[in-house]
Motif scaffolding. Structure first.
Motif, PDB file in Angstrom:
ATOM      1  N   UNK A 318       0.826  -1.206   0.000  1.00  0.00           N
ATOM      2  CA  UNK A 318       0.000   0.000   0.000  1.00  0.00           C
ATOM      3  C   UNK A 318       0.864   1.263   0.000  1.00  0.00           C
ATOM      4  N   UNK A 319       1.918   1.256   0.796  1.00  0.00           N
ATOM      5  CA  UNK A 319       2.784   2.440   0.854  1.00  0.00           C
ATOM      6  C   UNK A 319       3.430   2.709  -0.498  1.00  0.00           C
ATOM      7  N   UNK A 347      -2.531   8.217   6.753  1.00  0.00           N
ATOM      8  CA  UNK A 347      -3.508   9.150   6.189  1.00  0.00           C
ATOM      9  C   UNK A 347      -4.536   8.418   5.341  1.00  0.00           C
ATOM     10  N   UNK A 348      -4.100   7.333   4.707  1.00  0.00           N
ATOM     11  CA  UNK A 348      -4.975   6.611   3.779  1.00  0.00           C
ATOM     12  C   UNK A 348      -5.277   5.170   4.218  1.00  0.00           C
ATOM     13  N   UNK A 349      -4.511   4.668   5.183  1.00  0.00           N
ATOM     14  CA  UNK A 349      -4.749   3.307   5.684  1.00  0.00           C
ATOM     15  C   UNK A 349      -4.444   3.296   7.167  1.00  0.00           C
ATOM     16  N   UNK A 394      -9.491   7.663   0.757  1.00  0.00           N
ATOM     17  CA  UNK A 394      -8.940   8.918   0.253  1.00  0.00           C
ATOM     18  C   UNK A 394      -9.960  10.032   0.437  1.00  0.00           C
ATOM     19  N   UNK A 395      -9.689  10.887   1.392  1.00  0.00           N
ATOM     20  CA  UNK A 395     -10.533  12.061   1.621  1.00  0.00           C
ATOM     21  C   UNK A 395      -9.923  13.265   0.908  1.00  0.00           C
ATOM     22  N   UNK A 404      -9.095  10.916  -7.049  1.00  0.00           N
ATOM     23  CA  UNK A 404      -9.216   9.867  -6.038  1.00  0.00           C
ATOM     24  C   UNK A 404     -10.035  10.291  -4.820  1.00  0.00           C
ATOM     25  N   UNK A 405     -10.448  11.520  -4.773  1.00  0.00           N
ATOM     26  CA  UNK A 405     -11.153  12.015  -3.584  1.00  0.00           C
ATOM     27  C   UNK A 405     -12.433  11.217  -3.302  1.00  0.00           C
ATOM     28  N   UNK A 406     -12.761  11.146  -2.024  1.00  0.00           N
ATOM     29  CA  UNK A 406     -14.019  10.529  -1.558  1.00  0.00           C
ATOM     30  C   UNK A 406     -14.171   9.082  -2.021  1.00  0.00           C
ATOM     31  N   UNK A 407     -13.039   8.376  -2.042  1.00  0.00           N
ATOM     32  CA  UNK A 407     -13.047   6.979  -2.452  1.00  0.00           C
ATOM     33  C   UNK A 407     -12.569   6.118  -1.293  1.00  0.00           C
ATOM     34  N   UNK A 408     -13.397   5.167  -0.893  1.00  0.00           N
ATOM     35  CA  UNK A 408     -13.020   4.201   0.133  1.00  0.00           C
ATOM     36  C   UNK A 408     -13.136   2.799  -0.419  1.00  0.00           C
TER      37      UNK A 408
END
Length: 444
Positions: A318-319, A347-349, A394-395, A404-408
């Motif tokens: 992921x990193x 921040x993302x995970x 990703x907020x 990529x915003x607002x994607x989980x």
């Protein structure tokens, strides 16, 4: 000897001669007025008894001298009037015969009988410190035995927490437990596929939740194993989202984290997919990253390997993906090792890659070897069941590509450790191609 009796015998073997263990099931809880919440037994109690009625207590007495070990149930008496309203009760004698106890009594007799059972016992095992009412009740029992001191009787010298012994037993699932968990996973996998087939832009999250619940019940599952998460669009960035009341929009991803409970055993599966049946290119890139992280985690799951290895493998992938996709700035944050050391990936995970699974969705058992120096991650063993659930969330934020915003996205499967590796128990469509094929086939 049935499976429950075998477990009782194993527990008794860990107790000193003459020691007593006491374990009660969960109480009924009022919902409102004269209505109760749907009753669910205590997992520990059910593990040792198979008995699902409320107002019940199990007492175990370890063998000593010529006295054999005993398993004694205290439960509700037969009551024809209450059975008309509430359904069948075994009653003490019926429960003794049906579930293989050595003796059974009415629950009202517990306080009167427990003093006799505790007399001269070296120790009492119970859920020490689990709730104040139980601790207070144990004190009353001890005091009742002490009052018999003039007859030469002694109270237990120690109160010992019973649950760690049971946690270690429950951590390794026997063949019967594995079969139940496979069935729970089969049902839940079918439910996830059903939701995919039913999905259309504009559907409300609760409509998809209803598809899950229907599939659970029509296949014999008693209830969801936990509150289902059905999250459209930005809601998927809320890890424990529970409202399930938003309307989906064309282009949204739907994240569903849901599993049923079948005969006391949980499943826990997450799938993420496009409500319109087609991943956009940015969605596909993020999805493939999470799928690759799960594949890396699965390679780290086998007997003898550390539990934490799956998480470490997933975080590495992921990193790297966060750097490759521009979620993190390579010039500012450095390489993968720097990202992980500085915890920039959080921040993302921000959650772990799994947990134990069994009678409880977050099942019991230590994740570290507490007996070893430094308390390292414990080694995996055949019979353990874990979830493997990497994700990315990703907020909106400065420096993060807007596409990529607002994607989980989270992908979660249930995995049994076997003698030669592992077996994935869940089977809902997982790859981009399989998800799109299933969803498009229902929209033609």
């Amino acid at each position: 000897m049935n499976g429950y009796a075998s477990r009782r015998a194993r527990l008794l073997a860990h107790m000193p001669p003459g020691a007593v263990a006491v374990l009660s099931t969960a109480p009924e809880v009022a919902r409102n007025g004269d209505s109760d919440y749907l009753y669910r037994h205590d997992s520990y109690f059910y593990y040792l008894t198979g008995f699902t009625e409320p107002d019940s207590t199990l007492v175990l007495v370890a063998a000593r001298g010529d006295m054999p070990a005993r398993a004694i149930l205290f439960c509700r008496q037969k009551n024809k009037e209450r059975e008309i309203w509430e359904g069948f009760r075994h009653g003490p004698e019926g429960a003794r015969a049906a579930f293989g106890f050595d003796a059974a009594h009415a629950i009202e007799d517990l306080d009167g009988e427990i003093g006799k059972l505790l007399a001269d016992a070296p120790a009492l095992y119970y859920a020490l410190g689990s709730n104040a009412a139980l601790d207070a009740q144990v004190k009353i029992w001890f005091d009742s035995v002490r009052r018999m001191a003039r007859t030469g009787v002694t109270a237990p010298a120690a109160a010992i927490d019973l649950l760690p012994l049971l946690d270690e037993m429950r951590l390794l699932k026997d063949d019967a437990e594995q079969a139940l968990m496979r069935r729970a996973c089969d049902i839940s996998s079918q439910a996830h596929a059903r939701a995919m087939r039913a999905a259309r832009p504009g559907m409300f999250e609760y409509e998809l939740e209803a598809e899950l619940l229907y599939e659970f019940r029509r296949n014999g599952a008693q209830a969801p194993a936990y509150n289902s998460i059905v999250a459209a669009g930005a809601n998927a960035c809320v890890l424990h989202y529970s409202a399930n009341n938003a309307q989906s929009r064309d282009g949204d991803l739907i994240l569903i984290d849901a599993g049923c409970e079948f005969d006391g055993y949980a499943s826990d599966i997450t799938r993420t997919w496009p409500v319109n049946g087609r991943f956009s290119e940015p969605q596909k890139r993020l999805y493939q990253l999470v799928l690759s992280a799960q594949a890396a985690a699965l390679k780290a799951i086998a007997p003898g390997l550390p539990y934490a290895g799956a998480h470490e493998a997933a975080v590495q992938v992921l990193a790297q993906g966060m750097l490759d996709l521009g979620l993190l700035d390579k010039d500012k944050h450095g390489g993968v090792a720097d990202v992980i050391a500085d915890k920039r990936h959080l921040q993302f995970y921000m959650h772990g890659t799994g947990h134990w699974l069994g009678m409880d969705v977050h099942d019991v058992g230590q994740y570290r070897d507490t007996a070893a120096a430094g308390k390292p991650s414990r080694a995996l063993k055949p019979g353990m069941v874990v979830t493997v659930e990497p994700g990315i969330y990703v907020r909106p934020a400065d420096g993060v590509p807007e596409e990529y915003w607002n994607t989980g996205i989270r992908i979660e499967d249930d995995v049994l450790i076997t003698a030669d590796g592992h077996a994935i128990l869940s089977s809902a469509p997982r790859t981009v191609a399989d998800i799109e094929q299933l969803m498009q086939s229902t929209k033609q």
